[in-house]
Design a protein around this motif. Structure first.
Motif, PDB file in Angstrom:
ATOM      1  N   PHE A 356     -40.576  55.892 -27.461  1.00 15.89           N
ATOM      2  CA  PHE A 356     -39.711  54.965 -27.808  1.00 15.89           C
ATOM      3  C   PHE A 356     -39.386  54.230 -26.697  1.00 15.89           C
ATOM      4  O   PHE A 356     -38.912  54.906 -25.428  1.00 15.89           O
ATOM      5  N   GLN A 357     -39.496  52.678 -26.501  1.00 17.26           N
ATOM      6  CA  GLN A 357     -39.243  52.210 -25.404  1.00 17.26           C
ATOM      7  C   GLN A 357     -38.218  51.332 -25.525  1.00 17.26           C
ATOM      8  O   GLN A 357     -38.083  50.436 -26.308  1.00 17.26           O
ATOM      9  N   ILE A 358     -37.341  51.293 -24.649  1.00 18.17           N
ATOM     10  CA  ILE A 358     -35.951  50.832 -24.769  1.00 18.17           C
ATOM     11  C   ILE A 358     -35.859  49.890 -23.560  1.00 18.17           C
ATOM     12  O   ILE A 358     -35.886  50.383 -22.328  1.00 18.17           O
ATOM     13  N   ASP A 359     -35.332  48.681 -23.640  1.00 23.72           N
ATOM     14  CA  ASP A 359     -35.237  47.812 -22.327  1.00 23.72           C
ATOM     15  C   ASP A 359     -34.065  47.039 -22.933  1.00 23.72           C
ATOM     16  O   ASP A 359     -33.727  46.339 -23.393  1.00 23.72           O
ATOM     17  N   VAL A 360     -33.000  47.558 -21.703  1.00 21.42           N
ATOM     18  CA  VAL A 360     -31.799  46.672 -21.906  1.00 21.42           C
ATOM     19  C   VAL A 360     -31.493  45.773 -20.525  1.00 21.42           C
ATOM     20  O   VAL A 360     -31.794  46.347 -19.540  1.00 21.42           O
ATOM     21  N   GLN A 361     -31.505  44.400 -21.025  1.00 23.19           N
ATOM     22  CA  GLN A 361     -31.561  43.488 -19.969  1.00 23.19           C
ATOM     23  C   GLN A 361     -30.163  42.830 -19.871  1.00 23.19           C
ATOM     24  O   GLN A 361     -29.299  42.578 -20.442  1.00 23.19           O
ATOM     25  N   ARG A 362     -29.537  42.694 -18.506  1.00 20.16           N
ATOM     26  CA  ARG A 362     -28.579  42.062 -18.197  1.00 20.16           C
ATOM     27  C   ARG A 362     -28.626  40.552 -18.047  1.00 20.16           C
ATOM     28  O   ARG A 362     -29.580  40.060 -17.358  1.00 20.16           O
TER      29      ARG A 362
END
Ligand SMILES: [Cu+2]
Length: 466
Positions: A356-362
């Motif tokens: 599971f790949q999660i990318d949280v961008q600002r």
């Protein structure tokens, strides 16, 4: 409990190295130097010796065989998901190194390490199909894979815990893993994939030994700083015994305890380069004049729920509450910190072997973004194989995340926070974009698990100096 200082450890190391029956080196023998594989030419003598020994080990069926190395690691000895992780793997690499030295005839063989943080790329010697260290079952996209798109990502955004926290936070607990295992270590295992993605098969891939030499190097570098900080080590950890390895004659290796291996010099080797992470040397914010303690004076929780489309690939954009944005934008003195936990859910029950790949961008006020993913959530790989009698019911294999299985769904947790606001003077986010995707780490014809829900629980903490 015993505290041991840097001076104390070195004194004890000298005494043990001379007196320990298992340790052959004497005071006059120079330390073997483990070097970065990415800086070695393909015809380097250590690489040539390793290739020679690999051929011989693959042709054997006794205690000196390559299969013995795989079998030792495939058996559950509490070497994953506990504080045995670091010393157990140090012992495996140590005895492996002695076998290679014996079989190759290169008495000063030192196992090279692969520093996945130095360049972010897999070293060429692993990518060339004609190299002895090439291994076909790995993930096919490794040639272009960047292991450090974000350095924080490798450590799951938790570098403060990894490098500045307590001994247990770093190295683990009696029955739980520490940050060094769950973050960089598991991340690399899973991203390399193939045999490396499963503890039962990982040493089939020669990269295993290069990877674990690097983990060992992280430990060595961490410890030199921890001792200087006066970190307390637990006597029970120092007494843990390791007696399951084969020595260079293919016989049962003598028992070593953590105390016997707690410094690399005790085993006759060192690393050419200390770990150059700037966050090894991170310090808390500077205290204003006359103040000494920074303490939390209040917290405020925020909860966001996102609904995800099946197999979502497009970012889900999430505006942050105006009061949160205003507070962070006005923070001139590192008063605030944002931390939190994300939950990703799936109703697919077959998830073992998937990532599971999660990318949280600002996203800032001016629309610019920090594009680095900060949380690569690792898959649950399945229980460690091994004798049923020694395997705890819930033995975590290579825990990259916590996992709970409800009646109809799996839920995975990941850390968030620094990517939204890290109090280092960068402009705070006004919005975040979350991308979630899944894929199989091992080849499977089934569709990858579908994400059914995504939630973030953020906590704003306010600090004050006293
Ligand atoms: Cu392992």
């Amino acid at each position: 409990m015993t505290g041991w200082t840097r001076r104390g450890a070195i004194g004890a190391a000298g005494a043990l190295a001379l007196g320990g029956p298992a340790l052959a080196q004497t005071g006059g023998t120079p330390l073997r130097v483990r070097r970065d594989v990415a800086k070695l030419p393909p015809n380097d003598p250590d690489l040539a010796a390793l290739a020679r020994a690999m051929r011989l080990m693959n042709a054997r069926g006794d205690g000196l065989s390559w299969q013995t190395q795989i079998d030792i690691h495939a058996t559950y000895w509490g070497q994953h998901g506990t504080w045995r992780f670091l010393p157990w793997h140090r012992c495996q690499i140590y005895w492996f190194e002695r076998i290679v030295a014996q079989l190759s005839g290169k008495a000063d063989f030192a196992m090279p390490y692969w520093d996945w943080q130095a360049t972010g790329r897999l070293a060429p010697v692993f990518l060339d199909p004609s190299s002895p260290f090439y291994h076909a079952p790995r993930n096919p996209n490794l040639a272009s894979f960047d292991f450090v798109r974000s350095r924080e990502q490798l450590w799951n955004g938790d570098w403060a815990n990894v490098f500045q926290g307590s001994f247990n936070a770093f190295a683990g607990f009696v029955g739980d893993s520490g940050a060094v295992e769950t973050s960089g270590h598991s991340y690399v295992h899973v991203m390399v994939g193939g045999d490396m993605g499963d503890p039962a098969t990982a040493p089939r891939d020669p990269l295993f030994f290069f990877h674990h030499a690097n983990i060992d190097r992280v430990w060595a570098a961490w410890q030199s700083r921890a001792e200087a900080r006066g970190v307390i080590f637990d006597d029970a950890w120092l007494a843990e015994p390791f007696d399951m390895f084969a020595d260079e004659r293919g016989s049962n290796a003598p028992t070593l305890t953590t105390a016997d291996v707690r410094a690399t010099a005790m085993l006759g080797y060192r690393y050419d380069l200390d770990y150059p992470f700037q966050w090894f040397d991170e310090r808390p914010p500077t205290a204003p004049a006359g103040k000494t303690r920074r303490t939390a004076v209040g917290t405020k929780p925020y909860r966001f729920t996102l609904s995800a489309d099946p197999g979502v690939g497009a970012p889900l954009r999430l505006p942050l509450p105006a009061d949160l944005v205003a507070l962070l934008a006005s923070d001139q003195s590192q008063r605030f910190q944002v931390s939190g936990v994300g939950h990703v859910r799936t109703t697919d029950m077959q998830v073992a072997g998937s990532a599971f790949q999660i990318d949280v961008q600002r996203i800032r006020k001016d629309g610019s973004t920090d594009s680095a993913p900060v949380a690569f959530v690792l898959p649950f790989i399945g229980p460690h194989p091994g004798p049923a009698t020694t395997q705890p019911a819930a033995a975590p294999a290579m825990p990259g995340m916590e996992m709970s299985a409800g009646p109809h769904e799996h839920s995975f947790l990941f850390n968030v926070g620094p990517e939204i606001y890290d109090a280092t003077g960068k402009e705070a986010a006004v919005e975040i974009a979350v991308t979630a995707s899944t894929r199989w780490v091992k080849t499977s014809t089934d569709p990858a698990p579908t994400i059914s829900g995504l939630e973030l629980d953020l906590t704003l903490t306010e600090y004050a100096w006293t």
